[in-house]
Scaffold this motif. Structure first.
Motif, mmCIF file in Angstrom:
data_model
loop_
_atom_site.group_PDB
_atom_site.id
_atom_site.type_symbol
_atom_site.label_atom_id
_atom_site.label_comp_id
_atom_site.label_asym_id
_atom_site.label_seq_id
_atom_site.Cartn_x
_atom_site.Cartn_y
_atom_site.Cartn_z
ATOM 1 N N UNK A 2 0.826 -1.196 0.000
ATOM 2 C CA UNK A 2 0.000 0.000 0.000
ATOM 3 C C UNK A 2 0.863 1.249 0.000
ATOM 4 N N UNK A 3 0.243 2.343 -0.340
ATOM 5 C CA UNK A 3 0.931 3.623 -0.377
ATOM 6 C C UNK A 3 0.968 4.238 1.017
ATOM 7 N N UNK A 4 1.763 5.283 1.178
ATOM 8 C CA UNK A 4 1.852 5.994 2.450
ATOM 9 C C UNK A 4 0.506 6.599 2.830
ATOM 10 N N UNK A 44 0.080 10.348 -8.753
ATOM 11 C CA UNK A 44 0.429 9.583 -7.560
ATOM 12 C C UNK A 44 1.374 10.396 -6.673
ATOM 13 N N UNK A 45 2.361 11.056 -7.270
ATOM 14 C CA UNK A 45 3.329 11.853 -6.528
ATOM 15 C C UNK A 45 2.620 12.970 -5.747
ATOM 16 N N UNK A 46 1.691 13.667 -6.387
ATOM 17 C CA UNK A 46 0.947 14.727 -5.708
ATOM 18 C C UNK A 46 0.136 14.181 -4.538
ATOM 19 N N UNK A 47 -0.452 13.025 -4.736
ATOM 20 C CA UNK A 47 -1.235 12.383 -3.677
ATOM 21 C C UNK A 47 -0.341 12.037 -2.481
ATOM 22 N N UNK A 48 0.833 11.485 -2.754
ATOM 23 C CA UNK A 48 1.767 11.117 -1.685
ATOM 24 C C UNK A 48 2.254 12.369 -0.955
ATOM 25 N N UNK A 49 2.563 13.413 -1.698
ATOM 26 C CA UNK A 49 3.014 14.653 -1.060
ATOM 27 C C UNK A 49 1.945 15.204 -0.126
ATOM 28 N N UNK A 50 0.692 15.139 -0.563
ATOM 29 C CA UNK A 50 -0.418 15.604 0.272
ATOM 30 C C UNK A 50 -0.548 14.733 1.525
ATOM 31 N N UNK A 51 -0.422 13.419 1.369
ATOM 32 C CA UNK A 51 -0.529 12.503 2.509
ATOM 33 C C UNK A 51 0.600 12.743 3.515
ATOM 34 N N UNK A 52 1.801 13.008 3.019
ATOM 35 C CA UNK A 52 2.937 13.278 3.899
ATOM 36 C C UNK A 52 2.673 14.535 4.723
ATOM 37 N N UNK A 53 2.132 15.567 4.082
ATOM 38 C CA UNK A 53 1.814 16.798 4.808
ATOM 39 C C UNK A 53 0.704 16.566 5.829
ATOM 40 N N UNK A 54 -0.335 15.838 5.432
ATOM 41 C CA UNK A 54 -1.468 15.583 6.326
ATOM 42 C C UNK A 54 -1.050 14.755 7.540
ATOM 43 N N UNK A 56 1.924 14.763 8.753
ATOM 44 C CA UNK A 56 3.021 15.484 9.393
ATOM 45 C C UNK A 56 4.268 14.605 9.517
ATOM 46 N N UNK A 57 4.597 13.922 8.431
ATOM 47 C CA UNK A 57 5.776 13.060 8.382
ATOM 48 C C UNK A 57 6.978 13.950 8.065
ATOM 49 N N UNK A 58 7.985 13.948 8.945
ATOM 50 C CA UNK A 58 9.154 14.795 8.680
ATOM 51 C C UNK A 58 9.981 14.251 7.517
ATOM 52 N N UNK A 59 10.285 15.116 6.559
ATOM 53 C CA UNK A 59 11.063 14.679 5.395
ATOM 54 C C UNK A 59 12.320 15.513 5.211
ATOM 55 N N UNK A 60 12.623 16.384 6.176
ATOM 56 C CA UNK A 60 13.809 17.213 6.078
ATOM 57 C C UNK A 60 15.037 16.312 5.975
ATOM 58 N N UNK A 61 15.943 16.663 5.087
ATOM 59 C CA UNK A 61 17.182 15.920 4.930
ATOM 60 C C UNK A 61 17.094 14.745 3.980
ATOM 61 N N UNK A 62 15.898 14.401 3.522
ATOM 62 C CA UNK A 62 15.744 13.307 2.575
ATOM 63 C C UNK A 62 15.953 13.819 1.165
#
Length: 76
Positions: A2-4, A44-54, A56-62
């Motif tokens: 499944x996706x994030x 799909x990329x836009x959907x994942x980016x939205x899910x990461x923001x919702x 609140x998954x930290x992605x700094x440094x990735x």
């Protein structure tokens, strides 16, 4: 797998199917021109980016792969 984001899982499946079909039917036979799955990937990329923001998954440094990967400030 499944996706994030649960809302992104169907888009992931569609993209995976498109990519696998292209890879097996075209790329492995020497036909690498074109990007038949590009629009699916973008959705799909836009959907994942939205899910990461919702979530609140930290992605700094990735580091993410994309058009600017490996380019320097002076690159065209």
């Amino acid at each position: 797998m499944n996706s994030v984001g649960e809302a992104c899982t169907e888009l992931k499946r569609e993209y995976d199917q498109c990519f696998n079909r292209w890879f097996a039917d075209k790329f492995l036979k020497g036909e690498s021109a074109g990007d038949p799955c590009g629009q699916l990937f973008k959705r799909y990329q836009l959907c994942v980016q939205k899910a990461i923001k919702e979530k609140d998954i930290p992605i700094e440094g990735l580091e993410f792969m994309g058009p600017s990967k490996g380019k320097t400030e002076n690159s065209p």
